[in-house]
Design an enzyme around this catalytic site. Sequence first.
Site, PDB file in Angstrom:
ATOM      1  N   THR A 117       0.824  -1.213   0.000  1.00 50.51           N
ATOM      2  CA  THR A 117       0.000   0.000   0.000  1.00 50.51           C
ATOM      3  C   THR A 117       0.855   1.259   0.000  1.00 50.51           C
ATOM      4  OG1 THR A 117      -1.513   1.299   1.389  1.00 50.51           O
ATOM      5  CG2 THR A 117      -0.119  -0.253   2.518  1.00 50.51           C
ATOM      6  N   TYR A 141      -1.738   0.109  10.160  1.00 42.68           N
ATOM      7  CA  TYR A 141      -2.020  -0.558   8.888  1.00 42.68           C
ATOM      8  C   TYR A 141      -0.786  -0.493   7.975  1.00 42.68           C
ATOM      9  CZ  TYR A 141      -3.691  -1.161   4.131  1.00 42.68           C
ATOM     10  OH  TYR A 141      -3.815  -1.561   2.832  1.00 42.68           O
TER      11      TYR A 141
HETATM   12  N1  UFG Z   1     -12.658  11.680   2.485  1.00 45.49           N
HETATM   13  C1  UFG Z   1     -13.635  12.621   2.751  1.00 45.49           C
HETATM   14  N2  UFG Z   1     -14.869  12.191   3.130  1.00 45.49           N
HETATM   15  C2  UFG Z   1     -15.180  10.869   3.253  1.00 45.49           C
HETATM   16  C3  UFG Z   1     -14.193   9.913   2.974  1.00 45.49           C
HETATM   17  C4  UFG Z   1     -12.935  10.349   2.590  1.00 45.49           C
HETATM   18  O1  UFG Z   1     -13.381  13.829   2.668  1.00 45.49           O
HETATM   19  O2  UFG Z   1     -16.329  10.559   3.615  1.00 45.49           O
HETATM   20  C5  UFG Z   1     -11.321  12.133   2.061  1.00 45.49           C
HETATM   21  C6  UFG Z   1     -10.222  11.646   2.980  1.00 45.49           C
HETATM   22  O3  UFG Z   1     -10.073  12.498   4.065  1.00 45.49           O
HETATM   23  C7  UFG Z   1      -9.036  11.634   2.015  1.00 45.49           C
HETATM   24  C8  UFG Z   1      -9.655  11.308   0.673  1.00 45.49           C
HETATM   25  O4  UFG Z   1     -11.052  11.575   0.799  1.00 45.49           O
HETATM   26  O5  UFG Z   1      -8.497  12.924   1.947  1.00 45.49           O
HETATM   27  C9  UFG Z   1      -9.496   9.849   0.303  1.00 45.49           C
HETATM   28  O6  UFG Z   1      -9.904   9.046   1.387  1.00 45.49           O
HETATM   29  P1  UFG Z   1     -10.186   7.479   1.290  1.00 45.49           P
HETATM   30  O7  UFG Z   1     -10.694   7.071   2.628  1.00 45.49           O
HETATM   31  O8  UFG Z   1     -11.034   7.216   0.098  1.00 45.49           O
HETATM   32  O9  UFG Z   1      -8.793   6.856   0.972  1.00 45.49           O
HETATM   33  P2  UFG Z   1      -7.393   7.033   1.747  1.00 45.49           P
HETATM   34  O10 UFG Z   1      -6.571   7.924   0.890  1.00 45.49           O
HETATM   35  O11 UFG Z   1      -7.556   7.396   3.154  1.00 45.49           O
HETATM   36  O12 UFG Z   1      -6.909   5.523   1.779  1.00 45.49           O
HETATM   37  C10 UFG Z   1      -6.082   4.986   0.841  1.00 45.49           C
HETATM   38  C11 UFG Z   1      -6.222   3.462   0.893  1.00 45.49           C
HETATM   39  C12 UFG Z   1      -5.638   2.938   2.159  1.00 45.49           C
HETATM   40  C13 UFG Z   1      -4.249   3.494   2.371  1.00 45.49           C
HETATM   41  C14 UFG Z   1      -4.267   4.992   2.337  1.00 45.49           C
HETATM   42  C15 UFG Z   1      -2.881   5.575   2.474  1.00 45.49           C
HETATM   43  O13 UFG Z   1      -7.561   3.076   0.802  1.00 45.49           O
HETATM   44  O14 UFG Z   1      -5.576   1.541   2.080  1.00 45.49           O
HETATM   45  O15 UFG Z   1      -4.780   5.406   1.099  1.00 45.49           O
HETATM   46  O16 UFG Z   1      -2.964   6.915   2.850  1.00 45.49           O
HETATM   47  F1  UFG Z   1      -3.771   3.105   3.560  1.00 45.49           F
END
Ligand code: UFG
Length: 329
Positions: A117, A141
Amino acid sequence: MKRILVTGGAGYIGSHVVKALGEAGYEVLTYDNLSTGNRWAVLSGRLVEGDLADRERLSRVVADFRPAAVMHFAAAIEVGESVTNPLKYYRNNTVNALNLIEVMREQRIDRMIFSSTAAVYGIPEVIPVAEGAPLAPINPYGASKMMTERLLADLDQADENFQYIALRYFNVAGADAQCRIGQDYKNPTHLITRALKTALGQFNQLQIFGTDYPTPDGTCIRDYIHVDDLAEAHLVALRHLGAGGRSGIYNCGYGHGFSVREVVEAAKKVTGIDFPVVEAARREGDPPNLIADNREIVAALGWKPRFDDLDYILRTAWDWERKLASRQG
Ligand code: UFG
């Protein structure tokens, strides 16, 4: 390299890879405990219900099937949960990987593709982030995955027969074009899934977590990759190992990103629904900007992405969400 054992093949990403393996003529055996995966998601080959912690069962399955390579998807993946329940992550993602790798070594199965990841980078200093950047995960994670990567690198050094590819996934989204499989988590946290479920009325509103980041519109930027392009990355990695290629670690992303606001606007356009959106505080542990430098996988493995198009990602995810909603009635 025709027989492939896939752990976690009933899950979101694993099932798209199982589908692609079947289409490419591989014989697939999925080993999955169905804790988050689904039987119906396994579109090719056989499914054996089993846990990686059950070493005897795993050993028997590997001995009977004699795979040429193992693809290891089975893992826990929720960043937030990993902070409150870290031991679950070290057990599922590190200890169980060690179990699997030991069983492989005992039985001289020496090719592996590992789901890693972008979370191993933590908050990268340089964007786009390349594979050689420092590893500094900011949650259990990412740390649990980083430890397995290290284990693989050490084994690779110690045993010249063993070759592996670790693929560092960026933000995986979208669904099968024929809408047979897609994401189906009990507690979806990902932006695209939350946005589309809000459009369907399953959530009252979408929260934008943080509008004061040092990015052009103040919201976080991510590199969203379609799950079928990610599946193809696994196939090119497998061909590379099958042709005698060396171990390696590769980013899987498109090399450019979209802000949360841009994703929300695109989701409104694709769904045709002006769903409610509110600005909220930052979510803990979110890096402002996470974009892959993908030159290595393109150059070394010849990966050719086909769906580098946010609207396509959203359209396939939207078709899937509507199908799930109609199923749930
Ligand atoms: N976000 C929102 N509202 C929501 C959900 C997400 O504003 O309801 C934002 C988050 O704060 C982030 C962006 O959208 O800025 C993307 O969030 P996600 O939860 O879709 O994905 P992440 O970037 O947090 O997660 C991904 C992978 C993980 C990994 C991570 C590393 O899914 O497995 O990147 O940072 F660990």
